[in-house]
Design a protein around this motif. Structure first.
Motif, PDB file in Angstrom:
ATOM      1  N   GLU A  50     110.037  79.674  47.442  1.00  0.00           N
ATOM      2  CA  GLU A  50     108.999  80.643  47.800  1.00  0.00           C
ATOM      3  C   GLU A  50     109.038  81.847  46.864  1.00  0.00           C
ATOM      4  N   ASP A  51     110.241  82.316  46.557  1.00  0.00           N
ATOM      5  CA  ASP A  51     110.365  83.422  45.603  1.00  0.00           C
ATOM      6  C   ASP A  51     109.846  83.004  44.230  1.00  0.00           C
ATOM      7  N   THR A  56      99.577  84.494  53.531  1.00  0.00           N
ATOM      8  CA  THR A  56     100.441  83.683  52.686  1.00  0.00           C
ATOM      9  C   THR A  56     100.978  82.492  53.465  1.00  0.00           C
ATOM     10  N   THR A  99     106.181  83.182  44.320  1.00  0.00           N
ATOM     11  CA  THR A  99     105.784  84.594  44.377  1.00  0.00           C
ATOM     12  C   THR A  99     105.867  85.244  42.996  1.00  0.00           C
ATOM     13  N   SER A 139     102.909  88.837  47.275  1.00  0.00           N
ATOM     14  CA  SER A 139     104.062  89.048  48.158  1.00  0.00           C
ATOM     15  C   SER A 139     104.034  88.080  49.328  1.00  0.00           C
ATOM     16  N   GLN A 140     105.235  87.674  49.773  1.00  0.00           N
ATOM     17  CA  GLN A 140     105.337  86.775  50.915  1.00  0.00           C
ATOM     18  C   GLN A 140     104.958  87.470  52.211  1.00  0.00           C
ATOM     19  N   ASP A 184      97.995  81.225  44.625  1.00  0.00           N
ATOM     20  CA  ASP A 184      99.225  81.195  45.423  1.00  0.00           C
ATOM     21  C   ASP A 184      99.071  80.251  46.615  1.00  0.00           C
TER      22      ASP A 184
END
Length: 733
Positions: A572-573, A588, A576, A582-583, A521
């Protein structure tokens, strides 16, 4: 008794003793007990004249015996005469008997000749039989030796050298000692060392052929090993995906959940493919005949020269390792060059691993580890050098996949590969650079193809197509009837799609690196930030600064960047959903789209101000005032009316811009126009102005004030915009 009498008596006694002694001597002589020397010596040693007396005694004894004999003969004479008479009677019969005996003897002799001949034959046969038995015994003793030696020759001809050496040991220790006295045995014994040397030479020749063969077929061996490792990895990944689905771990692509059925289909397909290829799976034993190594090792072990063989084998294999590790000069040009390089190295170490496990002491774990560490340093240096020439991200990605398969394959054989994965992080940075260069071209092409006009929509299907490509939400637009327009141009959904494609491309490199989801990520977000802040930002700035970009295009660019900035949260989603991180996680990384697109907007705004002022200058340059005119024309100048009409049309386009941007542009344009007109009045070359010219100029200023008071851009408070011409009004009055 008188002396004479005594003397006579004494003499008589002596004579009696002497006679008795002679009697005793004669008795001893007649007894035939030999020897009689001592007896006779005693006769002569007793006294003088003993010999004469003894002889007299002896004669007297002889006469007595003769008398006795004569008496006996007289007594037996008649019998003797009768016996002679009888003998004469049988004389004739004796002669007849003699003749018969002689004849019988002759007949026996004649008959015995054949028997003698047969007996001699029998004796000769018996001797031959004994000799044959002796020969058979000796042959029975020699035959096993000859058979073993013959077996040795057959083993040599059949190239069964290890068995031949064992046979030699058996001959030397068991069979030759039994027949060592024979000359042929000595010849055999002398020939064995030569046979051993021949076996060593032949075995070494076979080993050299084997080493040459595996050098030529290393790429095939490595290709097979890497293919098997890849198939195993595909199976493991498919199985893991199925387990993830079963435990409720969802993965999203384009906001859609991968259905469980799809995972089951993938796993089923992989299993079926594994079953189809199961019969075709080849091992290193199937591709390489290791028997020369085994034979040579056993032969040198039997000969007690195992150390020489080990040293030679290791020395030759190290030479081959250096050749294998030497890359081709153009290896970086195609993926086949890298693949050939990796397969040869894998093939080399797969063979060494097999030798390590099937032989005892030929190679050791310490030796293979030392060889691998040397090779690993060379491999890393080669890859670091050649990968730096790669400018194609697809080639870099294929190189990464090859390195991962290469590392996984050798790790399966027990070789440490951590340094290879560390190298992949270096190559990942290079891969990101090549991706950024590639996407810079993609962005430039998108910008070149864009018409910088709002996207027209004439149907629900077209609306859904655009929405599926770009996350746009506007309730007011949804309520409008068709046809209608999206505020952004075609480049926006294309840019958004390409950013997602970049994330996918970056994710491809992160796969199979044995890193956690958090690390993946973080890598995705950092690379995406580089794309936004460096590549896309640079492309936008270059686009904005192009001379042919008009005000309408610049306005559309500002609108586009606004929507792209709003879409960053969806990116961003998207990341994710891929990584399941998770943000809200503390570490992150956030996307820097806000600053990227804000800088682009600021640049576009500045470019709008500049171009708008340039356009005003172009209109002002058309001004042709007659500063000596006596009367004004009664209406404003034509250039000024055209300029005002242009500004009205431009400011209508600004309605989609943020309010402050449109107001700033309008205020800037009015101020620049005021300044330009004022400079015309204050021109040093202008010596005098007539009243008619002043009145004509005043008409133009009035039109400017009317334009400012008409509120071409909403949002100004009071007479704010008119203040831009206040200084000009003072000069015009």
């Amino acid at each position: 008794m008188s002396a004479a009498e005594k003397s006579g008596a004494r003499g008589t006694m002596l004579e009696e003793d002497t006679d008795q002694n002679y009697e005793n001597v004669l008795a001893e002589i007649q007894s035939f007990e030999l020897p009689i020397e001592a007896t006779l010596r005693s006769v002569y040693d007793d006294q003088p004249n003993a010999h004469k007396k003894f002889m007299e005694k002896l004669d007297a004894c002889i006469r007595n015996h003769d008398k006795e004999i004569e008496k006996m003969c007289n007594f037996h004479h008649q019998g003797f005469v009768d016996a002679i008479t009888e003998l004469l009677k049988v004389r004739t019969d004796a002669e007849k008997l003699k003749v018969q005996v002689t004849d019988t003897n002759r007949r026996f002799q004649d008959a015995g000749k054949e028997i003698i001949i047969q007996t001699e034959d029998i004796i000769r046969c018996r001797i031959q039989q004994r000799n044959i038995i002796t020969v058979v015994e000796k042959l029975q003793l020699c035959l096993p030796v000859l058979e073993m030696y013959s077996k040795l020759k057959e083993q040599m001809d059949a190239k069964r050298y290890y068995s031949a050496l064992k046979t030699m040991e058996l001959l030397e220790n068991v069979y030759f000692p039994r027949v060592s006295q024979y000359r042929f045995c000595q010849l055999m014994i002398e020939n064995l060392p030569k046979l051993r040397e021949d076996i060593k030479e032949i075995s070494m020749s076979d080993l050299k052929d084997f080493l040459e063969s595996i050098r030529k077929h290393s790429d095939k061996i490595g290709e097979t090993a890497m293919k098997q490792a890849q198939q195993q990895k595909i199976f493991s990944v498919a199985l893991q995906k199925q387990n993830n689905v079963k435990f409720g771990k969802n993965m999203y692509i384009n906001h859609d959940r991968i259905p469980e059925e799809k995972n089951e289909i993938v796993l089923k397909y992989v299993l079926e493919e594994e079953d189809e290829n199961e019969e075709e799976v080849l091992t290193v034993q199937d591709l390489v005949d290791f028997s020369p190594v085994y034979r040579c090792l056993h032969i040198y072990s039997v000969l007690g020269d195992e150390e020489t063989f080990e040293n030679y084998y290791r020395k030759q294999r190290k030479k081959q390792a250096r050749l294998v590790l030497q890359p081709q000069s153009n290896m970086h040009e195609t993926v086949d060059g890298y693949r050939r390089y990796f397969t040869q190295i894998v093939g080399f170490f797969v063979v060494e691993d097999h030798i390590l496990h099937v032989t005892q002491g030929l190679v050791t774990r310490a030796y293979t580890d030392e060889l691998w560490n040397m090779a690993l340093s060379k491999i890393i240096a080669v890859l670091r050098a050649h990968s730096s020439y790669c400018t194609d991200p697809d080639l870099v990605l294929e190189l990464k996949n090859l390195i991962v398969i290469f590392a996984d394959t050798l790790q399966g054989y027990g070789f440490p590969v951590n340094r290879l994965f560390d190298l992949l992080f270096e190559i990942r940075d290079q891969y990101n650079e090549t991706l950024l260069k590639k996407w810079a071209g993609v962005f430039r092409d998108i910008f070149e193809e864009d018409n910088y006009s709002p996207i027209p929509i004439v149907s629900e299907e077209e609306y859904k197509i655009v929405i599926s490509k770009f996350p746009f939400q506007d309730p007011d637009l949804e309520k409008q009837s068709f046809p209608k327009k999206f505020p952004m141009s075609q480049s926006v959904p294309h840019i958004y799609i390409q950013v997602k494609e970049f994330i996918y491309a970056s994710l491809k490199f992160s796969e199979s690196l044995h890193r956690s989801s958090t690390e993946i990520d973080d890598m995705l977000r950092k690379s995406t930030n580089l794309l936004l802040t460096r590549t896309l930002s640079s492309c936008l700035l270059n686009l904005i600064r192009k001379p042919h970009m008009g005000l309408a295009e610049l306005v559309q660019i500002i609108i586009n960047t606004t929507h792209l900035e709003q879409a960053c949260k969806y990116l961003e989603d998207f990341i994710t959903n891929i990584t399941n991180i998770s943000q809200e996680t503390v570490h992150t990384t956030r996307l820097y789209g806000l600053s990227t697109f804000k800088d682009a907007r600021h640049a576009a705004e500045g470019e709008i101000y500049t171009k708008l002022n340039q356009k005003i200058d172009e209109f002002v340059q058309l001004a042709d005032y007659d500063w000596t005119m006596s009367e004004p024309d009664g209406r404003a100048s034509g250039y000024l009316m055209d300029l005002i009409n242009f500004l009205r049309s431009i400011f209508q386009v600004f309605t989609h811009l943020p309010g402050k941007v449109a107001q700033t542009a309008c205020m800037s344009a009015c101020q620049h126009l005021s300044t330009s007109l004022m400079q015309m009045l204050l021109d040093s070359e202008l010596k005098q102005i007539s009243m008619g010219a002043v009145q004509q100029f005043n008409l133009d200023v009035i039109q400017c004030e009317l334009f400012a008071s008409s509120e071409p851009v909403p949002g100004f408070q009071g007479d704010t915009l008119q203040l831009a011409f206040i200084d000009l009004r003072q000069y015009a009055s």
